[in-house]
Design a protein around this motif. Structure first.
Motif, PDB file in Angstrom:
ATOM      1  N   LEU A   1      38.929  36.625  46.179  1.00 34.73           N
ATOM      2  CA  LEU A   1      38.938  37.468  45.351  1.00 34.73           C
ATOM      3  C   LEU A   1      39.836  37.217  44.191  1.00 34.73           C
ATOM      4  CD1 LEU A   1      38.221  40.901  46.801  1.00 34.73           C
ATOM      5  CD2 LEU A   1      36.377  39.113  45.837  1.00 34.73           C
ATOM      6  N   GLU A   2      39.566  36.985  42.714  1.00 32.50           N
ATOM      7  CA  GLU A   2      40.628  36.827  41.888  1.00 32.50           C
ATOM      8  C   GLU A   2      40.243  37.729  40.731  1.00 32.50           C
ATOM      9  OE1 GLU A   2      40.512  32.825  40.776  1.00 32.50           O
ATOM     10  OE2 GLU A   2      40.615  32.050  42.892  1.00 32.50           O
ATOM     11  N   PRO A   3      41.109  38.772  40.173  1.00 29.44           N
ATOM     12  CA  PRO A   3      42.453  38.880  40.828  1.00 29.44           C
ATOM     13  C   PRO A   3      42.084  40.035  41.944  1.00 29.44           C
ATOM     14  CG  PRO A   3      42.014  40.209  38.750  1.00 29.44           C
ATOM     15  CD  PRO A   3      40.732  39.232  38.700  1.00 29.44           C
ATOM     16  N   PRO A   4      43.077  40.346  42.884  1.00 29.63           N
ATOM     17  CA  PRO A   4      42.576  41.199  43.768  1.00 29.63           C
ATOM     18  C   PRO A   4      42.292  42.698  43.343  1.00 29.63           C
ATOM     19  CG  PRO A   4      44.680  40.006  44.425  1.00 29.63           C
ATOM     20  CD  PRO A   4      44.466  39.717  42.806  1.00 29.63           C
ATOM     21  N   ILE A   5      42.723  43.088  42.272  1.00 32.20           N
ATOM     22  CA  ILE A   5      42.419  44.333  41.832  1.00 32.20           C
ATOM     23  C   ILE A   5      41.539  44.148  40.688  1.00 32.20           C
ATOM     24  CG2 ILE A   5      43.144  46.537  40.286  1.00 32.20           C
ATOM     25  CD1 ILE A   5      45.751  46.189  42.253  1.00 32.20           C
ATOM     26  N   GLY A   6      40.449  44.760  40.765  1.00 32.56           N
ATOM     27  CA  GLY A   6      39.467  44.472  39.464  1.00 32.56           C
ATOM     28  C   GLY A   6      38.937  43.079  39.548  1.00 32.56           C
ATOM     29  N   PRO A   7      38.427  42.481  40.873  1.00 27.27           N
ATOM     30  CA  PRO A   7      38.068  41.084  40.700  1.00 27.27           C
ATOM     31  C   PRO A   7      36.893  40.830  39.955  1.00 27.27           C
ATOM     32  CG  PRO A   7      37.457  42.099  42.713  1.00 27.27           C
ATOM     33  CD  PRO A   7      38.288  43.112  41.820  1.00 27.27           C
ATOM     34  N   ARG A   8      36.819  39.507  39.290  1.00 28.55           N
ATOM     35  CA  ARG A   8      36.048  38.959  38.360  1.00 28.55           C
ATOM     36  C   ARG A   8      34.852  37.910  39.055  1.00 28.55           C
ATOM     37  NH1 ARG A   8      37.098  38.706  31.825  1.00 28.55           N
ATOM     38  NH2 ARG A   8      38.368  40.844  31.840  1.00 28.55           N
ATOM     39  N   ARG A   9      35.695  37.375  40.208  1.00 22.66           N
ATOM     40  CA  ARG A   9      34.828  36.292  40.939  1.00 22.66           C
ATOM     41  C   ARG A   9      35.390  36.108  42.246  1.00 22.66           C
ATOM     42  NH1 ARG A   9      37.631  33.827  36.804  1.00 22.66           N
ATOM     43  NH2 ARG A   9      35.786  33.053  36.034  1.00 22.66           N
TER      44      ARG A   9
ATOM     45  N   ARG B   1      31.470  43.764  56.467  1.00 21.31           N
ATOM     46  CA  ARG B   1      31.470  44.164  54.929  1.00 21.31           C
ATOM     47  C   ARG B   1      31.536  43.090  54.179  1.00 21.31           C
ATOM     48  NH1 ARG B   1      34.164  48.829  52.236  1.00 21.31           N
ATOM     49  NH2 ARG B   1      34.538  48.056  50.008  1.00 21.31           N
ATOM     50  N   GLY B   2      31.040  42.764  53.194  1.00 18.83           N
ATOM     51  CA  GLY B   2      30.894  41.603  52.190  1.00 18.83           C
ATOM     52  C   GLY B   2      31.066  42.063  50.699  1.00 18.83           C
ATOM     53  N   GLU B   3      31.823  41.270  50.148  1.00 18.06           N
ATOM     54  CA  GLU B   3      31.742  41.510  48.576  1.00 18.06           C
ATOM     55  C   GLU B   3      31.768  40.101  47.759  1.00 18.06           C
ATOM     56  OE1 GLU B   3      35.057  43.605  46.797  1.00 18.06           O
ATOM     57  OE2 GLU B   3      35.553  44.272  48.934  1.00 18.06           O
ATOM     58  N   TRP B   4      30.526  40.008  46.707  1.00 22.61           N
ATOM     59  CA  TRP B   4      30.424  38.655  46.100  1.00 22.61           C
ATOM     60  C   TRP B   4      30.725  39.327  44.750  1.00 22.61           C
ATOM     61  CZ3 TRP B   4      27.770  40.273  50.198  1.00 22.61           C
ATOM     62  CH2 TRP B   4      27.832  39.373  51.372  1.00 22.61           C
ATOM     63  N   HIS B   5      31.494  38.490  43.825  1.00 23.99           N
ATOM     64  CA  HIS B   5      31.720  38.764  42.393  1.00 23.99           C
ATOM     65  C   HIS B   5      31.292  37.505  41.576  1.00 23.99           C
ATOM     66  CE1 HIS B   5      33.555  42.791  43.015  1.00 23.99           C
ATOM     67  NE2 HIS B   5      34.018  42.307  44.265  1.00 23.99           N
ATOM     68  N   LEU B   6      30.298  37.680  40.717  1.00 26.15           N
ATOM     69  CA  LEU B   6      29.836  36.477  40.009  1.00 26.15           C
ATOM     70  C   LEU B   6      30.013  36.663  38.570  1.00 26.15           C
ATOM     71  CD1 LEU B   6      28.184  33.778  39.846  1.00 26.15           C
ATOM     72  CD2 LEU B   6      26.164  35.297  39.656  1.00 26.15           C
ATOM     73  N   PRO B   7      30.956  36.110  37.842  1.00 23.26           N
ATOM     74  CA  PRO B   7      31.075  36.009  36.391  1.00 23.26           C
ATOM     75  C   PRO B   7      29.650  35.664  35.570  1.00 23.26           C
ATOM     76  CG  PRO B   7      32.260  34.060  37.055  1.00 23.26           C
ATOM     77  CD  PRO B   7      31.653  34.862  38.180  1.00 23.26           C
ATOM     78  N   LEU B   8      29.277  36.396  34.804  1.00 23.66           N
ATOM     79  CA  LEU B   8      28.225  36.147  33.909  1.00 23.66           C
ATOM     80  C   LEU B   8      28.618  35.999  32.213  1.00 23.66           C
ATOM     81  CD1 LEU B   8      25.547  38.803  34.962  1.00 23.66           C
ATOM     82  CD2 LEU B   8      25.755  36.276  35.842  1.00 23.66           C
ATOM     83  N   GLY B   9      29.122  34.638  32.030  1.00 30.37           N
ATOM     84  CA  GLY B   9      29.802  34.603  30.738  1.00 30.37           C
ATOM     85  C   GLY B   9      31.240  35.000  30.583  1.00 30.37           C
ATOM     86  N   LEU B  10      31.828  35.116  29.532  1.00 30.58           N
ATOM     87  CA  LEU B  10      33.075  35.494  29.344  1.00 30.58           C
ATOM     88  C   LEU B  10      33.384  36.968  29.521  1.00 30.58           C
ATOM     89  CD1 LEU B  10      34.043  33.082  26.477  1.00 30.58           C
ATOM     90  CD2 LEU B  10      34.459  32.731  28.866  1.00 30.58           C
TER      91      LEU B  10
ATOM     92  N   LEU C   1      25.422  47.603  44.151  1.00 33.77           N
ATOM     93  CA  LEU C   1      25.143  46.753  43.043  1.00 33.77           C
ATOM     94  C   LEU C   1      25.660  47.177  41.837  1.00 33.77           C
ATOM     95  CD1 LEU C   1      24.017  43.848  42.542  1.00 33.77           C
ATOM     96  CD2 LEU C   1      21.937  45.071  41.775  1.00 33.77           C
ATOM     97  N   GLU C   2      26.766  46.289  41.061  1.00 32.78           N
ATOM     98  CA  GLU C   2      27.204  46.725  39.870  1.00 32.78           C
ATOM     99  C   GLU C   2      26.998  45.553  38.833  1.00 32.78           C
ATOM    100  OE1 GLU C   2      31.381  47.945  40.271  1.00 32.78           O
ATOM    101  OE2 GLU C   2      30.721  49.598  41.447  1.00 32.78           O
ATOM    102  N   TRP C   3      26.746  46.046  37.744  1.00 32.38           N
ATOM    103  CA  TRP C   3      26.853  45.253  36.472  1.00 32.38           C
ATOM    104  C   TRP C   3      27.843  45.604  35.645  1.00 32.38           C
ATOM    105  CZ3 TRP C   3      26.698  45.821  31.028  1.00 32.38           C
ATOM    106  CH2 TRP C   3      26.545  44.680  30.348  1.00 32.38           C
ATOM    107  N   SER C   4      28.972  44.808  35.140  1.00 33.85           N
ATOM    108  CA  SER C   4      29.782  45.241  34.313  1.00 33.85           C
ATOM    109  C   SER C   4      30.195  44.548  33.241  1.00 33.85           C
ATOM    110  CB  SER C   4      31.473  45.045  35.264  1.00 33.85           C
ATOM    111  OG  SER C   4      31.312  45.624  36.543  1.00 33.85           O
TER     112      SER C   4
END
Length: 567
Positions: free
Chosen positions: A384-392, A425-434, A486-489
């Motif tokens: 995870l990057e960054p550990p708090i509030g990760p984006r990817r 437990r699994g987490e996946w974070h995917l950036p959608l643009g900037l 599921l979250e969209w941010s």
């Protein structure tokens, strides 16, 4: 209408035939004995696509000659000409000449030590085909082998390349230079962590000859310590004495201390809350102390403390001791204590194994007291990057437990049972643009016991801000479940600020007794929807979440206020 439908097809056929004709406009006639025709065809492809481009033709000829010389045909010649009388044709004729070998190999060095060291690493010998590329690659490999093992100032190159009809006389020259001993390890970026703690985790380096592989392994061990956001090996730094040098590393330290507070309002339970304080890297030693308290409603409270000791016996092995107590209104009181061994496989992976003892006391019911012994194992990987509030990045954790239980019954009697538990437990974070991102959390757990019906204190609690949002804390107690979040941010800043919408879904299964003395397996499906906001304030990251069970009035939604502060 039908006639007009054929027009696009006809146009596509005409364009396709035209493109095929353009590609087939030039062909190759190759005469040669060594290189396969398909190899020459690929080398000449740019020239065939542009018959008027003399630079492309020269590059094709150079490619053919280079291939042959690397096979030992040092006198190879190639000639090409275009025939434009009909269909454009490139005629390519190759005269390979005689294939030559290295007939002699000489190595010039300042002394016998240098000569022996280079000769031991060098893979060249008389009799090999005379390939310039193979010689260059072997010299690079040999020099890398020598410089990486004690002689970083070594030099090696070709000083003579004499060709005649009998072959190639190859002459090399080189010098080892001084053998470098490591006199110091310098770690740039240490602000909190004690240098002695970091150096102890890296193993012995000072006083040994320079070894690049050992230096890189020390970098990996430093990352395994788990105290740094990033670790890099910058290389060797010289001194006034060329026989001594420093190994230089660069680290980035995060904020080690963290406070998290949550306050929520929900239904009949009223106000609920959570407070957790983690003091990391105490006094720069890598030790961690954590304190936690949670109120889940009237008469429902949890207390916990944990302590982590890193670098046991100078290895990336940590020991964490914990003590926790859970008060479940007038139903039961649970006390848990134990220890877990953590071994860092890398800066991103670790394994765990441990033992926990639990004591549960019930004021009423069939079971008066229960003692549980839990043997634990877990594997975790996080990018995870960054550990708090990760984006990817991703985070995956798989854990299993083997449980042995003894129960004291009312009014008298005793019994025992065995159980197994598996949690993922699994987490996946995917950036959608900037400025946007998508995240998915998957949690699943199950408990399998020799008893058909589990007591409430062995079931999993589900519901609340940390699990199924939109429901009261621990609204469900179940045997097995699978939960997706599921979250969209929409990101509002670089420090975890964001607004988001979410959808949670849980599938739950529990075995419950029936009135006729049997039991049945109840399966439930529940959803939670809502939105949240995270904003940066003077005290840290402030957040508000609103969750609602679909079909309920908006005023029955659950609201949680959150503060996360790192320092």
């Amino acid at each position: 209408m039908r006639a007009r439908g054929w027009i696009p097809i006809a146009v596509a056929l005409v364009l396709g035939l035209a493109a095929h004709g353009a590609r087939a406009a030039a062909r190759l006639e190759y005469r040669g004995a060594v290189l396969p025709a398909r190899v020459v065809q690929s080398l000449a492809a740019p020239a065939l696509r542009a018959p008027a481009d003399s630079a492309a033709l020269a590059a094709a000829l150079g490619g053919v000659i280079g291939r042959l010389q690397n096979l030992g045909y040092l006198d190879a010649r190639a000639r090409a000409e275009w025939d434009s009388s009909g269909r454009a044709t490139l005629s390519l004729q190759v005269a390979e000449g005689e294939r030559l070998r290295v007939r002699s190999l000489a190595l010039d060095t300042p002394g016998p030590v240098d000569s022996a060291r280079f000769a031991g690493a060098l893979g060249l010998a008389a009799g090999a085909w005379a390939s310039p590329t193979a010689v260059r690659e072997e010299l690079e490999r040999t020099l890398r082998e020598v410089t990486d093992h004690g002689y970083p100032y070594a030099t090696l190159g070709v000083s003579g390349w004499t060709v005649d009809s009998s072959g190639v006389a190859l002459r090399l020259s080189g010098a080892l230079g001084p053998q470098v001993t490591i006199s110091r390890v310098r770690i740039v970026g240490l602000q909190v962590t004690r240098p002695s703690v970091a150096e102890r985790s890296m193993g012995r380096l000072v006083g040994l000859p320079y070894d690049r592989a050992a230096a890189e392994a020390a970098r990996d061990r430093l990352a395994q310590l788990g105290l740094f956001r990033s670790v890099a090996y910058d290389g060797l730094e010289g001194e006034g004495d060329w026989g001594r040098g420093h190994l230089v590393y660069r680290v980035e330290e995060p904020a080690y201390n963290r406070f998290e507070g949550v306050v929520g309002v929900q239904g009949a339970a009223g106000t609920v809350g959570l407070a957790r304080l983690d003091l990391g890297n105490l006094l720069g030693t890598g030790r961690v102390l954590g304190l936690s308290w949670q109120s889940r409603g009237k008469g429902l409270a949890d207390f916990g403390v944990n302590y982590l000791e890193p670098l046991v016996l100078g290895t990336p092995l940590g020991v964490e001791a914990s003590l926790a107590q859970q008060v479940q209104d007038t139903l039961y009181v649970r006390t848990r204590w134990g220890a877990v061994l953590r071994y860092a496989l890398s800066g991103q992976e670790r394994i765990e194994g441990g033992f926990q003892q639990e004591r549960v006391v019930q004021a009423q019911g069939e079971i008066e007291e229960a003692a549980l012994q839990n043997t634990l194992f877990a594997l975790e990987r996080s990018t995870l990057e960054p550990p708090i509030g990760p984006r990817r990045g991703t985070r995956v954790r798989v854990s299993a437990a083997q449980i042995f239980k003894r129960e004291r019954l009312r009014p008298a009697g005793a019994r025992s049972a065995r159980a197994s538990a598996v949690e993922t437990r699994g987490e996946w974070h995917l950036p959608l643009g900037l400025a946007a991102g998508l995240s998915l959390e998957l949690l699943a757990a199950g408990r399998f016991s020799s008893q058909r019906l589990l007591p409430d204190f062995e079931r999993y609690p589900l519901g609340g801000a940390a699990t199924l949002r939109g429901y009261d804390e621990e609204a469900f107690r179940i045997d097995r479940y699978a939960l997706t979040r599921l979250e969209w941010s929409r990101f509002l800043g670089a420090r975890g600020q964001r607004g988001f919408v979410f959808w949670d879904h849980a599938a739950m299964a529990t075995r419950r007794p029936t009135v006729d003395g049997g039991d049945r397996f109840d399966v439930l499906q529940r959803d939670g929807i809502g939105f949240g906001l995270r904003l940066e304030a003077a005290g840290g990251l402030v957040g508000v979440d609103y969750g609602l069970e679909p079909g309920r009035p908006p005023l029955e939604g659950k609201i949680h206020l959150r503060l996360v502060s790192t320092f």
